[in-house]
Every structure is written in C-alpha cells, then in structure tokens.
Design a protein around this motif. Structure first.
Motif, short mmCIF file in Angstrom:
data_model
loop_
_atom_site.label_atom_id
_atom_site.label_comp_id
_atom_site.label_asym_id
_atom_site.label_seq_id
_atom_site.Cartn_x
_atom_site.Cartn_y
_atom_site.Cartn_z
N ASN A 1 12.22 -16.29 4.97
CA ASN A 1 13.35 -15.54 5.25
C ASN A 1 13.85 -15.86 6.81
OD1 ASN A 1 13.10 -14.11 2.86
ND2 ASN A 1 11.70 -12.52 3.87
N ARG B 1 6.56 -16.08 3.04
CA ARG B 1 7.80 -15.27 2.72
C ARG B 1 8.57 -15.02 3.87
NH1 ARG B 1 5.76 -11.73 -0.64
NH2 ARG B 1 5.28 -9.94 1.17
N ALA C 1 6.45 -16.20 -2.54
CA ALA C 1 7.03 -16.52 -1.04
C ALA C 1 8.65 -16.53 -1.29
CB ALA C 1 6.90 -17.68 -0.43
#
Lengths: 166, 127
Positions: free
Chosen positions: A67, A63, A142
């Motif tokens: 991002n 994740r 994720a």
C-alpha cells in the motif's frame, strides 16, 4: 508454530528492512525510491504495530509495504514527470566492452530491465514470490486477490520475463 | 487433455498438494509442449532467484549501521605516529625532558622552522 508475539518496531526493521528495500528496488529499479519506501513503510509499521493483533505477520507487513508503494506511485503520477535517467540511453553509444557485459549479467541488470518492462501486477507477483520469498497464500493476503489469481500472475509474469530475456 | 499452464509454476514453487502434484507430473511425462513450457518458466524463476540481495543504504535501518568502520590497529598506530610528529613540530626538538625521533620529513620541516627568523622570534629564540 503458534501465534507470533507482536514484534517490536526495531525487530521488524532489522529483520525485514532489507527485504522491503529489495522489493522496492526490484519494482522500481531506483535506489532512491527504494530508500524512500523503506522509510515510509517503517513509519507505517511503527504506527500500525499499536493496533496489530497476532495473525499472519508476513501478510500484514507486505500489505502495508504494498500500500505504501502504491501510494507513492500515485503521488508521483500527480507531480510533473521527471525524465528517467535512461531515457537517452543508446544515443551514439558504442557497444559495451565484454567485461562490462559479464558484470551486467552477474549483477542481473538484464533481468532488472526485463522486470521493469512487464505490467505492474505481474512484476509485483514474481517479486513477492521469487525475491521476497512469500508463499502464494501470503501473496494473496498481501495483494488482496484469490490464490488462483496469484498463481496465474506468477506464471504469466515468468513467461513474459522469459520472452524478454531470450 | 488441457495443458498444465500455471500449474507448472505452482509445481516449481511447491504449491501443489500431493494429488495435484502426481497428476501434473503424469501429464508432464507424456507432454512435450508442457515440458518445454516448464523449462521456460523455470529459467525465468531461476534468473529472478539468482538476483543479488542488495544491502540497504547505511543509516536506513535503526541499529544497523552498515559501512561503519572501527579503527584497525594499523590505523591507530598510524594516527599515533602522526600525532607524535605534530607534537614534535609544535614543541620543537630539544625542549626539556622530551626526546623525539623524527623521520626525514619531520627533520626537514623542523630545519625550516628553526631556520625561519619569524618563527625563531615567535618562539623566543635568539638568532
């Protein structure tokens, strides 16, 4: 397996750095972007580990990675665009030698080119599944989407790739 | 009956429970179109999974210095030989207590050094 103890930043870098690099490389096709992303992710992991509570480590790590990747893409969109090096490819180019074609297939350049042609959400799903090796549940965590969406993105992504490669 | 669609990828990835897997396989046995689609997604999946895992650039991962080379024994002796040659040229042959074995190139160079009046003067030799 029980709950994972919180790994050290160096352990994360050593065990996952190469996968993060490959994730970014396959999404962008660009070694410099991939390198920048690894640095950015490792920085975020270093900060994030302080507040990390044992959970699905892969879901957490990817994740963060995702991002960081999207932030970088947004940052670049705001900058004046720089032409990609392969924009003028094919101008007056003769056909490549057979050994070059073989090398290109061996290195997967055809697959890489096809990957870059499919929309981001499908590219991301197949890269997380087939390059990074995450399970559907980890991908769902994720990316922040339901597992059914993961399944359909992976399937459609593969079908698009197959079209482009045939 | 509806076709399998994304269940095919889930089958390949081992993401179906045993009940769903049995139903999927039963459908496949009697459906040419789904078998064809399975072969197609399987080939794309294989192509992705065969992509080489790239090495990270040197210095990117802390504690992992790829590309760092330690000196091999052959390299150490080559450096030692070069150092001996340089020492021989700087000190010169015949200095008290030294014995050098120079190869041809070293000898040639030394002959030039000895024959050069400027250097001879610098070294305090009398021509």
């Amino acid at each position: 397996m029980g709950e994972d103890p919180t790994p050290s930043w160096e352990e994360v870098a050593r065990h996952h750095g190469r996968k993060i690099y490959n994730f970014a490389y396959r999404l962008t096709g660009n070694p410099d972007d991939a390198r920048d992303l690894v640095q950015d992710v490792l920085l975020r992991v270093r900060r994030g580990l302080e507040s990390y509570t044992p959970q699905s480590f892969d879901g957490w790590l990817w994740r963060i990675t995702r991002n960081a990747f999207l932030d970088e893409v947004r940052r670049r969109k705001r900058r004046p665009s720089v032409p990609l090096p392969d924009d003028d490819r094919g101008l007056g180019e003769s056909s490549p030698a057979p050994e070059d074609v073989l090398a290109s297939i061996r290195l997967g350049e055809d697959v890489q080119r096809a990957l870059l042609q499919i929309p981001f959400e499908f590219r991301e799903a197949v890269v997380l599944c087939d390059i990074v090796g995450l399970a559907y549940e980890e991908i769902a965590e994720a990316v922040g989407i339901p597992i059914g969406t993961v399944r359909s993105r992976i399937h459609r992504g593969r079908a698009m790739l197959r079209e482009l490669l045939s | 009956m509806t076709h399998l669609g994304d269940l095919l990828s889930a089958l390949l990835d081992g993401e179906l429970d045993s009940g769903a897997r049995r139903r999927t396989e039963a459908h496949l046995a009697g459906c040419e179109s789904c078998r064809l689609e399975l072969a197609r997604v399987e080939s794309a999946r294989g192509a992705l999974r065969r992509l080489p895992m790239l090495e990270t650039p040197p210095g990117l991962i802390p504690g992992v210095r790829r590309g760092r080379r330690f000196l091999s024994p052959a390299r150490v002796s080559a450096i030692a030989a070069m150092a001996a040659l340089v020492a021989a040229l700087v000190i010169g042959p015949g200095a008290p207590g030294t014995a050098f074995q120079l190869d041809d190139l070293g000898d040639q160079h030394d002959a030039r050094v000895v024959g050069d009046p400027g250097i001879a003067t610098f070294r305090g030799d009398r021509p």
